[in-house]
Design an enzyme around this catalytic site. Structure first.
Site: not given
Ligand code: GLA
Length: 385
Positions: A65, A174
Site C-alpha cells: 500500500s 458501506d
C-alpha cells in the site's frame, strides 16, 4: 499508464493485468440502522481506492500500500485464516487478505496475486476507507479469476472479510454503497432484502452543496462501543418479540418503549425507529425535488445520534452547531461516530462562510483544524483499465 499501474510495474518488475477502483462513501441519512435490518441512504465519494493487480501461480499473496510504511506484506494462501489476520503496522493488510479468504472460503477458485494499493480516501475519517479497499480488492479478484459475481455479491464478500476476518461487526451499508452506487444518485438500500433504489441527488442544480467536515478525530469501530450498540439493539428486539428493530413501525414507537424497562435500551430503540422514519421522509422530499427542506432532518438525526444513541463526540457536535449557526440548512455526523466526519447541507454561495466558521470554532476550542471538502455523489466501483 495510470500512476497506480506505473507504481505496480516499478515495485514488482512487470506490468499489472489491470487497475480497479472503489470509492469511500458518506451516508446522507439512516445511521446505525443497517444492523437492525433498516434503511440507509448513502452516496459514493469522489475519493477512491485503486488496486493494480496481477495473478500469481505460486500460491502467494503480495500486498503493498502506497500509504503504509511497512513495505510488501507477503502471505501464502495456505496460511489465510480468520484466526491470523496481519496485525500491528501491517494491520491494513487484513482487509485485502480477508477478501482472498472470504472468496476462497466460499469455494471460489481464487489463487495468489500481487497487489499495489493507492488511496485518497482518508483512513479513520468515517468515510469507509476499509470498505473501499475491500470492494476494490474483491472486484479485482473477481475479474482476474473470472468469478461470475454480481455487485451485491461482491459487497457481501467484502463485508464478510470485515466481519469474520478483520473482526469488525459492521452492517451492509458501506460495502454496498462502494460496490453499487452510481454517479449523481444516493443509494436507498433496504438492508433486510438488499433491495436498492438509485435516487437522483443533484445538489448543484438546486444551488446547494454538501460539505464533508472531517473532524480529524480518528474513529475506531473495533474498540467495542459499536459492538455494544449492536448488542443492545438485538437485545431490545428480542425483548420486544420482533426479528429486528426495523419491525417496530414508527406509529407504534411509544407502545414499544413502554414495554422496555431499561432506559438506555429505550433511547437506543427510539433512535433506530425515528431514524428509519427520517430516511422515509428524506426519500419523500428528494422525490418531490425539495432538497433545501431536507436540512432539518439532518440536524434532527444528529441530535438523536448525540442524545439517544450516544455515538457523537464534542468535535462532531461543534461542527454541527457551528455549521447550522453559520447558515447551513442542516448538518449531522455521518458514519459510525465517535469521531470521523460530519456533513452539512449549505447554499452553494455560503460554502466558504460555513467552512470558515467551522474552522474558526475549532481553532478557538483548541481542536486540530478540520479538513473540509465539498462532496458530489460519485460512481461506485469500476475497472479502470
Ligand atoms: C459504520 C458501519 C456501517 C454502519 C455505520 C453506522 O460505518 O460500517 O455498517 O453501521 O457505521 O450507520
Amino acid at each position: 499508464m495510470s500512476r497506480t499501474a506505473q507504481e505496480f510495474h516499478e515495485l514488482y518488475g512487470y506490468p499489472a493485468e489491470g487497475v480497479w477502483a472503489a470509492p469511500g462513501r458518506v451516508n446522507l441519512i439512516g445511521e446505525h440502522t443497517d444492523y437492525n435490518d433498516g434503511f440507509v441512504l448513502p452516496f459514493a465519494l469522489p475519493q477512491r481506492t485503486e488496486v493494480a493487480a496481477a495473478r500469481r501461480t505460486d500460491g502467494t499473496i503480495a500486498l503493498h500500500s502506497d500509504g503504509a510504511p511497512s513495505g510488501v506484506v507477503t502471505l501464502t494462501l495456505a496460511e489465510l485464516g480468520p484466526g491470523h489476520p496481519p496485525q500491528g503496522p501491517d494491520g491494513w493488510a487484513a482487509y485485502p487478505a480477508g477478501v482472498f479468504w472470504a472468496l476462497r472460503d466460499a469455494g471460489l477458485p481464487v489463487g495468489g496475486a500481487d497487489l499495489h494499493i493507492r488511496s485518497d480516501v482518508p483512513a479513520g475519517a468515517g468515510l469507509s476507507s476499509s470498505a473501499a479497499l475491500e470492494v476494490a480488492t474483491a472486484l479485482a479478484l473477481a475479474d482476474l479469476y473470472e468469478l461470475p459475481l454480481t455487485r451485491p455479491e461482491l459487497a457481501a464478500f467484502a463485508r464478510r472479510a470485515e466481519n469474520a476476518y478483520v473482526g469488525v461487526p459492521c452492517g451492509a451499508m458501506d460495502q454496498m454503497a462502494s460496490a453499487c452506487a452510481i454517479e449523481g444518485h444516493a443509494l436507498r438500500l433496504d438492508t433486510r432484502s438488499l433491495e436498492q433504489r438509485h435516487i437522483p441527488f443533484d445538489c448543484a442544480s438546486a444551488g446547494l452543496s454538501l460539505l464533508v467536515i472531517d473532524t480529524r478525530v480518528k474513529h475506531a469501530l473495533g474498540d467495542g462501543a459499536y459492538a455494544r450498540r449492536l448488542a443492545s439493539c438485538h437485545q431490545a428486539a428480542a425483548a420486544l418479540g420482533v426479528r429486528a428493530l426495523r419491525d417496530i413501525p414508527y406509529g407504534e414507537l411509544e407502545q414499544a418503549l413502554a414495554r422496555l424497562a431499561d432506559p438506555v435500551g429505550r433511547r437506543r430503540v427510539r433512535h433506530v425507529v425515528t431514524e428509519n422514519e427520517r430516511v422515509r421522509r428524506m426519500e419523500e422530499l428528494l422525490a418531490a425535488g425539495r432538497l433545501r427542506e431536507t436540512g432539518p432532518l439532518l440536524t434532527e438525526g444528529h441530535l438523536s445520534l448525540r442524545d439517544d444513541y450516544e455515538v457523537s463526540c464534542p468535535e462532531l457536535d461543534l461542527a454541527v452547531a457551528t455549521a447550522d449557526a453559520a447558515g447551513a440548512h442542516g448538518s449531522r455526523m455521518t458514519g459510525g461516530g465517535f469521531g470521523g466526519s460530519a456533513l452539512a447541507l449549505v447554499d452553494a454561495d455560503a460554502q466558504q462562510a460555513v467552512a470558515d466558521a467551522v474552522t474558526e470554532a475549532f481553532r478557538r476550542a483548541g481542536h486540530t483544524p478540520p479538513r473540509i471538502t465539498a462532496a458530489a455523489p460519485s460512481a461506485g466501483a469500476a475497472r479502470l483499465r
